[in-house]
Design an enzyme around this catalytic site. Structure first.
Site, short mmCIF file in Angstrom:
data_model
loop_
_atom_site.label_atom_id
_atom_site.label_comp_id
_atom_site.label_asym_id
_atom_site.label_seq_id
_atom_site.Cartn_x
_atom_site.Cartn_y
_atom_site.Cartn_z
N GLY A 78 -8.72 -20.71 56.00
CA GLY A 78 -8.41 -19.78 57.08
C GLY A 78 -8.92 -18.38 56.79
N THR A 79 -8.82 -17.99 55.54
CA THR A 79 -9.27 -16.65 55.15
C THR A 79 -10.77 -16.50 55.43
OG1 THR A 79 -7.59 -16.53 53.42
CG2 THR A 79 -9.48 -15.07 53.18
N GLN A 185 -1.30 -20.84 62.23
CA GLN A 185 0.03 -21.47 62.32
C GLN A 185 0.21 -22.32 63.58
OE1 GLN A 185 2.26 -21.81 60.08
NE2 GLN A 185 1.46 -20.39 58.54
N SER A 205 -6.72 -23.30 59.47
CA SER A 205 -6.76 -23.72 58.07
C SER A 205 -6.09 -25.09 57.99
CB SER A 205 -6.01 -22.71 57.21
OG SER A 205 -5.97 -23.19 55.88
N HIS A 207 -4.93 -26.94 55.63
CA HIS A 207 -3.76 -27.24 54.78
C HIS A 207 -2.45 -26.79 55.42
CE1 HIS A 207 -2.61 -23.33 52.75
NE2 HIS A 207 -3.85 -23.00 53.06
N THR A 243 -23.35 -26.82 51.06
CA THR A 243 -23.28 -28.26 51.33
C THR A 243 -21.94 -28.61 51.95
OG1 THR A 243 -24.78 -28.66 49.51
CG2 THR A 243 -23.48 -30.54 50.26
N CYS A 331 4.36 -10.52 45.79
CA CYS A 331 4.70 -9.90 44.51
C CYS A 331 3.43 -9.33 43.90
CB CYS A 331 5.29 -10.96 43.59
SG CYS A 331 6.00 -10.29 42.10
#
Ligand SMILES: *Cc1c(COP(=O)(O)O)cnc(C)c1O
Length: 386
Positions: A78-79, A185, A205, A207, A243, A331
């Site tokens: 996604g990034t 999302q 994305s 995943h 590829t 974090c």
């Protein structure tokens, strides 16, 4: 099958962070890891025979979006999709050096925009109100003749709040700016129709919808000028060098099919589980508040503020109980910053630090919710006692 059975945490309530690989997706991928491992660009059949399954996967990804297969670019995540979309709009419109985005975007968007700023681009970051909502008049007013792109996410990963993307895209079209949406999302939770949305670019994305990490999709509307972000070979119609990640593209295609088929379940069974969890927490644990409105929101997400305690403590004790959730805050080098999304909604740093996101998915059961509702009151009591 030995050795490939996914080991999932017992009570996984963090599906906005990543999802379990669906067994159907894994099954679809395995032949392309074990046997058909050629390079689709090769001249011999062992390689170029892969172009057929690749185009079938592209058709499936396109069907998820009601797009044309030629509008689909497979990326690594996604990034990359978001970065590539933003990059392209600036590269193809050299006279335009202004981008409009929002304060609650994913860092994939915000960090890329701030890097553009260092290269001389101007970025307008639109605020949100206490419900996480955008002021569309303000958005319209922010678009200038030199605006290359308006990039506004569809569904917020931390709160689940939805932006009215079709309205945003209509404003962009009227004012002559390109429009990108981070829809990472959305799949399996929202019906996606790029023709109804009217956006020029849309990022996904895989995943986040039950395929493995490392594969993404960028939709680019037909006849939109596009300049590749990765330069090299002429894969993806010359729009993304490298590829093809054949097994993952196959998995993404299968996951796209499943996402369409599971839309109903996410909006009935999963929504009911989310509502039960949310209502259970808000009614049984004093000093709790939902962050963001009840609607418009993703059916699987709830973000809850726990007064007088830190989310980190809650997450630690939940983890010990085998429950995975998250705090939405990142974090950074040991210092705990409150979530930029919750802060943008005007929440105090203390309330943001005491907020936990629970995001459900198709593999969650009634038992996950009951068990979490059983554990949480004690956890909160314990933490408030110290
Ligand atoms: C997860 C996520 C991303 C990033 O996707 P990756 O595939 O991890 O790069 C971007 N935007 C949103 C809203 C997300 O939830």
């Amino acid at each position: 099958m030995d050795g490939v059975k996914p080991s999932v945490p017992l009570h996984y309530l963090d599906n906005n962070a990543t999802t379990r690989v669906a067994p159907e997706v894994l099954e679809a991928m395995l032949p392309y890891l074990r046997e058909h491992w050629g390079n689709p660009s090769s001249s011999y059949a062992f390689g170029h025979n892969l172009t057929q399954p690749l185009s079938e996967a592209r058709e499936k990804a396109a069907a998820l979006l009601n797009a044309d297969p030629r509008e689909i670019i497979f990326t690594s995540c996604g990034t990359e999709s978001s970065n590539a979309a933003i990059h392209s709009t600036l590269a193809t419109q050299p006279g335009k050096r202004h981008v409009v985005t929002t304060s609650v975007e994913h860092s994939a968007n915000l960090k890329f925009c701030s890097s553009l700023q260092k290269q001389g681009c101007e970025i307008t970051i639109l605020p949100v109100d206490e419900d996480g909502a955008l002021d569309l008049d303000r958005l319209e007013a922010a678009i200038r003749p030199d605006t290359a792109l308006v990039s506004v996410m569809w569904a917020n990963n931390e709160t689940g709040v939805l932006f009215p993307i079709a309205e945003v895209a209509a404003i962009c079209a009227r004012k002559g700016a390109l429009c990108h949406t981070d829809a990472v999302q959305a799949p399996s939770k929202l019906k996606i129709d790029v023709k109804e949305l009217g956006v020029d670019f849309l990022s996904l994305s895989a995943h986040k919808f039950y395929a493995p990490k490392g594969i993404g999709v960028l939709y680019v509307k037909r006849h939109t000028k596009f300049e590749s972000y990765l330069l090299g070979g002429s894969q993806e119609l010359g729009r993304r060098a490298g590829t093809e990640n054949v097994p993952y593209i196959i998995g993404c295609g299968r996951a796209a099919e499943l996402a369409l088929a599971r839309l109903e379940e996410q909006n009935t069974r999963v929504r009911a589980l989310r509502d039960k969890l949310e209502q259970g927490i808000l009614t049984n644990i004093p000093g709790t508040t939902r962050n963001g409105p009840e609607e418009p929101r993703l059916p699987n997400t709830t973000n809850i503020a726990f007064e007088d305690i830190e989310a980190e403590g809650i997450l630690l004790l939940l983890d010990r109980a085998g429950i995975c959730a998250s705090s939405g805050s990142a974090c950074h080098a040991g210092s705990l910053d409150p979530s930029h999304v919750l802060t943008a909604m005007g929440l105090s740093a203390a309330r943001a630090r005491g907020s936990v996101r629970f995001s459900l998915g198709i593999y969650n059961t009634q038992e996950d919710v009951d068990y979490t509702l059983e554990c949480l009151p004690d956890i909160v009591r314990k933490l408030r006692a110290v």
